[in-house]
Write an enzyme that holds these catalytic residues in place. Structure first.
Site, PDB file in Angstrom:
ATOM      1  N   ASP A   1      -8.105   2.897  12.112  1.00 36.67           N
ATOM      2  CA  ASP A   1      -7.328   4.038  11.726  1.00 36.67           C
ATOM      3  C   ASP A   1      -7.188   4.376  10.406  1.00 36.67           C
ATOM      4  O   ASP A   1      -6.630   5.299  10.307  1.00 36.67           O
ATOM      5  CB  ASP A   1      -5.415   3.690  12.121  1.00 36.67           C
ATOM      6  CG  ASP A   1      -5.439   2.193  11.166  1.00 36.67           C
ATOM      7  OD1 ASP A   1      -5.861   2.106  10.647  1.00 36.67           O
ATOM      8  OD2 ASP A   1      -4.271   1.780  11.726  1.00 36.67           O
ATOM      9  N   GLU A  47     -10.585  -1.026  18.517  1.00 36.56           N
ATOM     10  CA  GLU A  47      -9.037  -1.501  17.943  1.00 36.56           C
ATOM     11  C   GLU A  47      -8.486   0.283  18.352  1.00 36.56           C
ATOM     12  O   GLU A  47      -7.697   0.367  17.876  1.00 36.56           O
ATOM     13  CB  GLU A  47      -8.912  -1.081  16.206  1.00 36.56           C
ATOM     14  CG  GLU A  47      -7.370  -1.998  16.491  1.00 36.56           C
ATOM     15  CD  GLU A  47      -7.176  -2.314  14.960  1.00 36.56           C
ATOM     16  OE1 GLU A  47      -7.416  -3.608  14.230  1.00 36.56           O
ATOM     17  OE2 GLU A  47      -7.233  -1.443  14.200  1.00 36.56           O
ATOM     18  N   GLU A  88      -1.849   7.031   9.891  1.00 32.63           N
ATOM     19  CA  GLU A  88      -2.694   5.878  10.800  1.00 32.63           C
ATOM     20  C   GLU A  88      -1.922   5.773  11.837  1.00 32.63           C
ATOM     21  O   GLU A  88      -3.020   6.195  12.567  1.00 32.63           O
ATOM     22  CB  GLU A  88      -2.733   4.365  10.579  1.00 32.63           C
ATOM     23  CG  GLU A  88      -3.210   3.636   9.001  1.00 32.63           C
ATOM     24  CD  GLU A  88      -2.035   4.294   7.708  1.00 32.63           C
ATOM     25  OE1 GLU A  88      -1.677   4.282   7.829  1.00 32.63           O
ATOM     26  OE2 GLU A  88      -2.380   3.258   6.796  1.00 32.63           O
ATOM     27  N   HIS A 102       0.556  -2.827   0.945  1.00 32.95           N
ATOM     28  CA  HIS A 102       0.094  -1.563   0.700  1.00 32.95           C
ATOM     29  C   HIS A 102       0.335  -0.418   1.079  1.00 32.95           C
ATOM     30  O   HIS A 102      -0.020   0.646   1.610  1.00 32.95           O
ATOM     31  CB  HIS A 102      -1.583  -1.992   0.322  1.00 32.95           C
ATOM     32  CG  HIS A 102      -2.112  -1.664   2.343  1.00 32.95           C
ATOM     33  ND1 HIS A 102      -1.621  -0.569   2.934  1.00 32.95           N
ATOM     34  CD2 HIS A 102      -1.833  -2.835   2.989  1.00 32.95           C
ATOM     35  CE1 HIS A 102      -2.594  -1.093   4.145  1.00 32.95           C
ATOM     36  NE2 HIS A 102      -2.789  -2.398   4.416  1.00 32.95           N
ATOM     37  N   ARG A 141       1.379   3.182   3.112  1.00 28.93           N
ATOM     38  CA  ARG A 141       2.024   4.043   2.110  1.00 28.93           C
ATOM     39  C   ARG A 141       3.700   4.504   2.505  1.00 28.93           C
ATOM     40  O   ARG A 141       4.244   5.129   1.293  1.00 28.93           O
ATOM     41  CB  ARG A 141       1.213   5.395   2.487  1.00 28.93           C
ATOM     42  CG  ARG A 141      -0.236   5.868   1.670  1.00 28.93           C
ATOM     43  CD  ARG A 141      -1.507   6.818   2.209  1.00 28.93           C
ATOM     44  NE  ARG A 141      -1.598   7.664   1.632  1.00 28.93           N
ATOM     45  CZ  ARG A 141      -3.053   7.030   1.127  1.00 28.93           C
ATOM     46  NH1 ARG A 141      -3.362   5.578   2.234  1.00 28.93           N
ATOM     47  NH2 ARG A 141      -4.003   7.429   0.603  1.00 28.93           N
ATOM     48  N   HIS A 166      -3.285  -4.955  -4.122  1.00 21.33           N
ATOM     49  CA  HIS A 166      -4.163  -4.173  -3.363  1.00 21.33           C
ATOM     50  C   HIS A 166      -4.572  -2.839  -4.830  1.00 21.33           C
ATOM     51  O   HIS A 166      -3.463  -2.532  -5.477  1.00 21.33           O
ATOM     52  CB  HIS A 166      -2.706  -3.168  -2.297  1.00 21.33           C
ATOM     53  CG  HIS A 166      -3.542  -2.531  -1.722  1.00 21.33           C
ATOM     54  ND1 HIS A 166      -4.269  -1.327  -2.434  1.00 21.33           N
ATOM     55  CD2 HIS A 166      -4.339  -2.364  -0.676  1.00 21.33           C
ATOM     56  CE1 HIS A 166      -5.222  -0.568  -1.278  1.00 21.33           C
ATOM     57  NE2 HIS A 166      -5.299  -1.834  -0.275  1.00 21.33           N
TER      58      HIS A 166
END
Ligand code: UD1
Ligand code: UDP
Length: 370
Positions: A94, A116, A130, A211, A213, A243
């Site tokens: 994604d 996936e 994503e 991590h 967003r 990260h």
């Protein structure tokens, strides 16, 4: 059949590695292109799985933004497509890489296989971007490799042709099984040796990753608050590989208290993370891949997100969705530490370790038919 596998980030590389191994085993003609949307974290995976890309677009820049990264991928990937003229481009997941590469292949009239496929929250703001990338990918892919029956159902509800959807399990579990097996037979590296010295076996180890967003700012600040609070307990040790996204690093390094039992680490290589997961009491994470992996070690993940597309883990008691408030993270962590929530057990709902073989079977059958 001539295949071009393209990926760019750590999780894509981990989940593509078993497919590459399978294509080699079956002597299929393929090439690997990496966008290097990630650099060090991608290289850690390439190194561990001994993958030598045929094309490395080397696109990562510090603190990159989605539009400039997308523009770069379209610009730099098109010549690779033109030169290689593959029958099929394979993408995973994604990310910006997965979507832009698939779109570029679509524009060039090249078939796309999506590994996936079908994960959904139906909330375009979470996970962001994503969820949008996944939905867009499902509109243009030709082969949809769904990890679970639930993901398959999402695709069918959206009108994807039934014959184009295959339930395979997630290739993350293939990668995990490989790492687990070599760890069992004594594999160690310098990161694992270092962790072995740091981990206190007398304490409850809490593994943390973060991590997303949508968790920048508020979510990460709440996570720091909760870890500082849990760090007051004498019976825990918190290990947190941070990260490298500067937006993540700034918040974590500025807001985590300096204490002996809260250890901030660099991103770990994949077998080291697997080693640590096995040693942990439980995990706090907003990662997709970590939610898939934890059931193989019978560990609970406290998921620091408002929604998750990995609902199988919730249903089977392997994960607990808490949102991002510090109080909820603390509450569930204390319940686990105090023994009110037992360790989960049962098969991993995300896969059985044979996803790459199933994907390759489908592709061979389809291309032999043509
Ligand atoms: C990306 C993916 C996300 C995936 C995550 C896995 C998108 C939009 N986001 O998010 O879906 O879950 O990877 O980790 O595709 N950086 C380094 N070294 C690295 C990697 C990153 O320094 O090896 C830093 C760079 O400053 C880079 C920044 O992190 O610009 C952001 O990287 P990016 O790939 O844009 O976003 P992630 O948050 O990593
Ligand atoms: N991972 C790793 N080292 C770390 C943290 C995570 O190898 O320090 C692995 C983890 O086991 C999983 C993958 O990276 O396979 C998940 O990546 P990430 O959380 O960055 O992305 P997501 O899965 O959320 O897209």
């Amino acid at each position: 059949m001539k295949v071009l596998l393209t990926f760019g980030t750590r999780p894509e590389a981990i989940k593509m590695a078993p497919v590459i191994r399978e294509l080699i085993r079956r002597k299929i003609n393929f090439k690997v292109c990496v966008t290097a949307q990630h650099r060090e974290m991608l290289d850690q995976v390439l190194d561990f799985f001994s993958i030598q890309p045929d094309f490395d677009l080397n696109l990562m820049v510090p603190d990159q933004n989605l539009n400039s990264l997308s523009a770069q991928i379209f610009k730099e990937f098109a010549p690779v497509l033109n030169m290689e003229k593959p029958d099929l481009v394979i993408v995973q997941g994604d990310t910006t890489t997965a979507f832009c590469v698939a779109m570029a292949a679509f524009n060039a009239g090249v078939k796309v296989a999506h590994i996936e496929a079908g994960l959904r929250t139906y909330n375009l703001t979470s996970p962001y971007p994503e969820e949008g990338n996944r939905q867009l990918l499902s509109r243009i892919a030709n082969f949809h490799f769904a990890p679970t029956a639930h993901a398959q159902q999402n695709l069918l509800k959206e009108g994807v042709t039934k014959e184009d959807v295959y339930v395979t399990g997630n290739t993350s579990i293939d990668a995990l099984e490989y790492a687990k097996s070599i760890l069992k037979s004594g594999y160690r590296n310098s990161e694992i040796n270092d962790l072995e010295k740091r981990v206190d076996p007398g304490l409850n180890l809490i593994l943390v990753t973060a991590h997303r967003r949508e968790n920048f700012q508020h979510g990460l600040l709440e996570l720091c608050k909760s870890l500082n609070y849990l760090g007051n307990r004498k019976d825990v040790q918190i290990l947190f590989p941070v990260h490298p996204n500067p937006k993540v690093q700034k918040i974590i390094f500025e807001n985590i208290d300096s204490r002996a039992n809260i250890v901030l680490l660099k991103p770990l290589n994949f077998p080291a993370l697997m080693w640590l997961m096995e040693k942990s009491k439980f995990i706090i994470s907003d990662s997709g891949g970590v939610q898939e992996e934890a059931p193989s070690f019978n560990k609970i993940v406290i998921v620091t997100r408002e929604v998750t597309e990995r609902i199988e883990g919730l249903e089977k008691g392997f994960s607990i969705l808490v949102g991002t408030s510090a109080s909820r993270i603390i509450e569930e962590s204390e319940q686990i530490l105090n023994g009110s929530i037992p360790d989960p057990s049962g098969p991993n709902p995300y896969g059985g370790g044979n996803a790459a073989a199933r994907i390759t079977d489908v592709l061979l059958r389809s291309f032999q038919k043509v």
